[in-house]
Write an enzyme that holds these catalytic residues in place. Structure first.
Site, PDB file in Angstrom:
ATOM      1  N   ASN A  68      -2.189  66.459  15.209  1.00 41.12           N
ATOM      2  CA  ASN A  68      -3.504  65.952  14.828  1.00 41.12           C
ATOM      3  C   ASN A  68      -3.700  64.899  15.965  1.00 41.12           C
ATOM      4  OD1 ASN A  68      -3.003  63.311  13.877  1.00 41.12           O
ATOM      5  ND2 ASN A  68      -2.407  64.320  12.122  1.00 41.12           N
ATOM      6  N   GLY A 124      -3.300  77.176  10.640  1.00 40.41           N
ATOM      7  CA  GLY A 124      -3.048  76.542   9.314  1.00 40.41           C
ATOM      8  C   GLY A 124      -4.288  76.164   8.567  1.00 40.41           C
ATOM      9  N   ILE A 125      -4.202  74.683   8.383  1.00 39.73           N
ATOM     10  CA  ILE A 125      -5.469  73.930   7.880  1.00 39.73           C
ATOM     11  C   ILE A 125      -6.655  73.979   8.821  1.00 39.73           C
ATOM     12  CG2 ILE A 125      -4.939  71.607   8.687  1.00 39.73           C
ATOM     13  CD1 ILE A 125      -5.779  71.665   5.321  1.00 39.73           C
ATOM     14  N   VAL A 182       3.145  71.940  10.261  1.00 44.31           N
ATOM     15  CA  VAL A 182       4.155  71.829  11.294  1.00 44.31           C
ATOM     16  C   VAL A 182       4.254  70.482  11.738  1.00 44.31           C
ATOM     17  CG1 VAL A 182       4.665  72.465  13.811  1.00 44.31           C
ATOM     18  CG2 VAL A 182       3.856  74.233  12.475  1.00 44.31           C
ATOM     19  N   ASP A 183       3.255  69.689  12.078  1.00 42.53           N
ATOM     20  CA  ASP A 183       3.187  68.410  12.401  1.00 42.53           C
ATOM     21  C   ASP A 183       4.098  67.582  11.496  1.00 42.53           C
ATOM     22  OD1 ASP A 183       2.551  65.960  13.789  1.00 42.53           O
ATOM     23  OD2 ASP A 183       0.381  65.896  12.867  1.00 42.53           O
TER      24      ASP A 183
END
Length: 167
Positions: A23, A123-124, A32-33
């Site tokens: 982000n 993803g999100i 992943v982050d």
């Protein structure tokens, strides 16, 4: 350049660089982050804090990339890139393609020969997997890079199947 697919966990990849779907804050998050920050340890966060205190005071812009140590990961570097949030009313595909091109540009500047990518923005951030895979593969294929080994590390069999069809 050889492009391969791996079903698995990006934090376990032995590559010169792993790409983090970060982000803009660079301070870690979910998906992943979060996995990269947790497994890589505090060294990654320390370098991210230094980046935020310097050139990236307002955060890393979408589509750009920057490298840090990989900490405890079995890689040399983490290349952080911020994918765009998918929009039905605005075409942001160029920003998504830029994540891959810029990550490879950073990899080249580091001398990396192998890079492991996740499926950025799927993803999100809600990017449809088939479109994201097409954009990712096209961007990597068209990139002017010295990276010899590009791996797409896909967490589940559905994502692997979509990338495999398009590869």
């Amino acid at each position: 350049m050889e492009i391969t697919l791996v079903r698995g966990d990006i934090t376990e990849q032995r590559a010169d660089a792993v790409v983090n779907a970060a982000n803009s804050s660079l301070m870690g998050g979910g998906g992943v982050d979060g996995a990269i920050h947790r497994r890589g340890g505090p060294e990654i966060l320390e370098e991210c804090r230094r980046l935020r205190a310097g050139h990236y005071g307002k955060g890393l812009p979408t589509g750009q990339a920057v490298a840090t140590t990989a900490g405890r990961l079995p890689a040399k570097w983490v290349i952080h890139t911020v994918g765009p949030v998918h929009s039905k009313s605005e075409d942001r595909s160029e920003l998504l393609a830029s994540c891959y091109r810029e990550s490879l540009r950073v990899a080249d500047s580091l001398g990396a020969r192998s890079v492991a990518f996740p499926a950025i923005s799927t993803g999100i951030y809600g990017w449809p997997l088939d479109d994201a895979a097409r954009i990712a593969l096209d961007a990597v294929r068209q990139a002017d890079t010295s990276v010899a080994d590009v791996r797409f590390v896909l967490f589940d069999s559905a994502a692997y199947a979509v990338f495999e069809t398009l590869l």
